[in-house]
Design a protein around this motif. Structure first.
Motif, PDB file in Angstrom:
ATOM      1  N   ILE A   1       5.565  40.851  -5.939  1.00 20.24           N
ATOM      2  CA  ILE A   1       6.157  40.567  -4.629  1.00 20.24           C
ATOM      3  C   ILE A   1       6.309  39.059  -4.454  1.00 20.24           C
ATOM      4  CG2 ILE A   1       5.771  40.670  -2.133  1.00 20.24           C
ATOM      5  CD1 ILE A   1       4.411  43.401  -2.624  1.00 20.24           C
ATOM      6  N   GLN A   2       5.277  38.310  -4.821  1.00 17.14           N
ATOM      7  CA  GLN A   2       5.349  36.859  -4.737  1.00 17.14           C
ATOM      8  C   GLN A   2       6.438  36.302  -5.664  1.00 17.14           C
ATOM      9  OE1 GLN A   2       2.034  34.632  -6.352  1.00 17.14           O
ATOM     10  NE2 GLN A   2       2.351  32.959  -4.905  1.00 17.14           N
ATOM     11  N   GLN A   3       6.523  36.841  -6.869  1.00 15.85           N
ATOM     12  CA  GLN A   3       7.540  36.387  -7.807  1.00 15.85           C
ATOM     13  C   GLN A   3       8.951  36.605  -7.260  1.00 15.85           C
ATOM     14  OE1 GLN A   3       6.219  34.330 -10.131  1.00 15.85           O
ATOM     15  NE2 GLN A   3       6.840  35.497 -11.953  1.00 15.85           N
TER      16      GLN A   3
ATOM     17  N   GLU B   1      12.972  23.882  -9.773  1.00 19.16           N
ATOM     18  CA  GLU B   1      11.523  23.691  -9.937  1.00 19.16           C
ATOM     19  C   GLU B   1      10.769  24.974  -9.593  1.00 19.16           C
ATOM     20  OE1 GLU B   1       7.905  20.849  -8.230  1.00 19.16           O
ATOM     21  OE2 GLU B   1      10.000  20.326  -7.825  1.00 19.16           O
ATOM     22  N   THR B   2      11.154  25.594  -8.492  1.00 19.92           N
ATOM     23  CA  THR B   2      10.526  26.864  -8.112  1.00 19.92           C
ATOM     24  C   THR B   2      10.864  27.952  -9.123  1.00 19.92           C
ATOM     25  OG1 THR B   2      10.562  26.300  -5.765  1.00 19.92           O
ATOM     26  CG2 THR B   2      10.396  28.636  -6.315  1.00 19.92           C
ATOM     27  N   ALA B   3      12.112  27.979  -9.578  1.00 19.35           N
ATOM     28  CA  ALA B   3      12.514  28.976 -10.575  1.00 19.35           C
ATOM     29  C   ALA B   3      11.676  28.843 -11.849  1.00 19.35           C
ATOM     30  CB  ALA B   3      13.999  28.836 -10.890  1.00 19.35           C
ATOM     31  N   LEU B   4      11.433  27.605 -12.265  1.00 15.11           N
ATOM     32  CA  LEU B   4      10.627  27.392 -13.471  1.00 15.11           C
ATOM     33  C   LEU B   4       9.188  27.845 -13.264  1.00 15.11           C
ATOM     34  CD1 LEU B   4      11.978  23.905 -14.621  1.00 15.11           C
ATOM     35  CD2 LEU B   4      12.306  26.110 -15.772  1.00 15.11           C
ATOM     36  N   ARG B   5       8.679  27.692 -12.052  1.00 13.84           N
ATOM     37  CA  ARG B   5       7.323  28.186 -11.775  1.00 13.84           C
ATOM     38  C   ARG B   5       7.285  29.707 -11.867  1.00 13.84           C
ATOM     39  NH1 ARG B   5       7.058  24.080  -7.692  1.00 13.84           N
ATOM     40  NH2 ARG B   5       7.511  25.614  -6.063  1.00 13.84           N
ATOM     41  N   VAL B   6       8.344  30.351 -11.381  1.00 11.57           N
ATOM     42  CA  VAL B   6       8.427  31.818 -11.486  1.00 11.57           C
ATOM     43  C   VAL B   6       8.407  32.241 -12.952  1.00 11.57           C
ATOM     44  CG1 VAL B   6       9.945  33.811 -11.137  1.00 11.57           C
ATOM     45  CG2 VAL B   6       9.603  32.159  -9.281  1.00 11.57           C
ATOM     46  N   ILE B   7       9.226  31.564 -13.761  1.00 15.46           N
ATOM     47  CA  ILE B   7       9.294  31.906 -15.181  1.00 15.46           C
ATOM     48  C   ILE B   7       7.936  31.702 -15.850  1.00 15.46           C
ATOM     49  CG2 ILE B   7      10.369  31.265 -17.377  1.00 15.46           C
ATOM     50  CD1 ILE B   7      12.868  30.471 -15.675  1.00 15.46           C
ATOM     51  N   ASP B   8       7.266  30.602 -15.486  1.00 17.52           N
ATOM     52  CA  ASP B   8       5.946  30.325 -16.063  1.00 17.52           C
ATOM     53  C   ASP B   8       4.917  31.361 -15.629  1.00 17.52           C
ATOM     54  OD1 ASP B   8       4.063  28.445 -17.487  1.00 17.52           O
ATOM     55  OD2 ASP B   8       3.182  28.369 -15.475  1.00 17.52           O
ATOM     56  N   ARG B   9       4.972  31.762 -14.345  1.00 18.40           N
ATOM     57  CA  ARG B   9       3.989  32.728 -13.840  1.00 18.40           C
ATOM     58  C   ARG B   9       4.206  34.124 -14.399  1.00 18.40           C
ATOM     59  NH1 ARG B   9       4.512  30.213  -8.632  1.00 18.40           N
ATOM     60  NH2 ARG B   9       5.960  31.868  -8.081  1.00 18.40           N
TER      61      ARG B   9
ATOM     62  N   GLU C   1      12.313  41.278 -15.524  1.00 14.66           N
ATOM     63  CA  GLU C   1      13.646  41.190 -14.923  1.00 14.66           C
ATOM     64  C   GLU C   1      13.706  40.043 -13.908  1.00 14.66           C
ATOM     65  OE1 GLU C   1      16.239  42.721 -15.836  1.00 14.66           O
ATOM     66  OE2 GLU C   1      15.580  44.536 -16.867  1.00 14.66           O
ATOM     67  N   ILE C   2      12.670  39.906 -13.099  1.00 14.04           N
ATOM     68  CA  ILE C   2      12.657  38.850 -12.087  1.00 14.04           C
ATOM     69  C   ILE C   2      12.678  37.478 -12.753  1.00 14.04           C
ATOM     70  CG2 ILE C   2      11.281  37.777 -10.263  1.00 14.04           C
ATOM     71  CD1 ILE C   2      10.278  40.610  -9.546  1.00 14.04           C
TER      72      ILE C   2
ATOM     73  N   ALA D   1      16.086  32.426 -14.058  1.00 14.44           N
ATOM     74  CA  ALA D   1      16.699  31.415 -14.926  1.00 14.44           C
ATOM     75  C   ALA D   1      18.171  31.191 -14.604  1.00 14.44           C
ATOM     76  CB  ALA D   1      16.528  31.828 -16.388  1.00 14.44           C
ATOM     77  N   ARG D   2      18.780  32.060 -13.797  1.00 10.01           N
ATOM     78  CA  ARG D   2      20.188  31.907 -13.432  1.00 10.01           C
ATOM     79  C   ARG D   2      20.368  30.988 -12.214  1.00 10.01           C
ATOM     80  NH1 ARG D   2      24.069  34.935 -16.824  1.00 10.01           N
ATOM     81  NH2 ARG D   2      22.612  35.801 -18.321  1.00 10.01           N
ATOM     82  N   THR D   3      19.285  30.457 -11.703  1.00 11.10           N
ATOM     83  CA  THR D   3      19.358  29.620 -10.498  1.00 11.10           C
ATOM     84  C   THR D   3      20.387  28.498 -10.591  1.00 11.10           C
ATOM     85  OG1 THR D   3      17.069  30.132  -9.869  1.00 11.10           O
ATOM     86  CG2 THR D   3      18.013  28.095  -8.992  1.00 11.10           C
ATOM     87  N   PRO D   4      20.488  27.750 -11.717  1.00 12.70           N
ATOM     88  CA  PRO D   4      21.459  26.647 -11.759  1.00 12.70           C
ATOM     89  C   PRO D   4      22.905  27.096 -11.594  1.00 12.70           C
ATOM     90  CG  PRO D   4      19.866  26.432 -13.538  1.00 12.70           C
ATOM     91  CD  PRO D   4      19.660  27.794 -12.934  1.00 12.70           C
TER      92      PRO D   4
END
Length: 240
Positions: free
Chosen positions: A37-39, A53-61, A109-110, A115-118
């Motif tokens: 849910i947080q992701q 920056e937030t997107a990269l944190r999602v990918i890392d998490r 999937e999330i 990664a499509r954010t840009p």
């Protein structure tokens, strides 16, 4: 749309309620669902604000989500390796493993569409609204599905799982409408083509998330109600 009443579906022997090791596995599933849910919330934020920056944190998490999945699988194997476990308990453990697998796929999937954010960072607000409106609407609907999973796990009441199945079907209809809208945007001009294709890619990822949510709902119904809804069509109603 026709529905199948659950009193016509094959009932399995009753399961033991969660205690001991099963209770621990149950808590791990609850935590994993909360992580997703947080992701999802963070990914929608990243898309809205073109916040890489937030997107990269999602990918890392997503690695933490995968670690939680691996931990659940380790605990499942430990329970299965012990002798003397009751058949019903083993069935519950196997269902927990299937739920964890589906949650892990949702997490993948999330992270993938984060990664499509840009792709949406160069549009003005009006254009971005056209491209992302269906994604935000669908993402919000999937968050509701995940919250219903949390409600089932917390209350051990299957009622939200039946609602989840019905809501997931409405969500898929919404996604198909959104994809058609993105196709229309892609045909508007060459400038719209790439971002519209990215939006469709995300909508397809959200569609897969919806399918995983529906599978999980079926597993939860079997776990709590001892009712196997597989093979009875996509819509299942619970007799009041």
């Amino acid at each position: 749309m026709t529905t199948t009443q659950t009193d016509t579906i094959t009932r399995q022997p009753p399961l033991h309620y969660f205690d001991g090791e099963l209770g621990y596995l149950h808590s791990l599933l609850l935590d994993m669902t909360g992580q997703l849910i947080q992701q999802l919330e963070q990914t929608l934020h990243a898309l809205d604000y073109a916040d890489m920056e937030t997107a990269l944190r999602v990918i890392d998490r997503d690695g933490k989500v995968n670690t939680r999945h691996a931990h659940i699988e380790t605990e499942v194997r430990a329970v299965l390796s012990r002798q003397g476990a009751l058949t019903n308990d083993l069935r519950t453990v196997l269902l927990i493993s299937k739920i964890a697998d589906a949650l892990e796929k949702i997490g993948n999937e999330i992270a993938d569409f984060a990664a499509r954010t840009p792709a949406f960072s160069h549009q003005d607000e009006a254009e971005k609204c056209c491209l992302l409106a269906d994604i935000f609407s669908t993402g919000g609907a999937i968050k509701v599905l995940l919250n219903k999973m949390t409600a089932v796990l917390e209350s051990r009441d299957s009622s939200p799982a039946y609602k989840l199945i019905r809501d997931s079907l409405h969500c898929e209809t919404r996604i198909q409408t959104g994809i058609q809208r993105q196709l229309s945007l892609a045909m508007r001009s060459p400038d719209w083509l790439d971002p519209a294709l990215d939006a469709m890619y995300i909508l397809k990822a959200l569609e897969r998330c919806t399918e995983h949510c529906r599978k999980i709902a079926g597993y939860l119904i079997l776990m709590l109600d001892s009712i196997d809804i597989r093979g009875h069509g996509p819509a299942v109603s619970r007799r009041a």
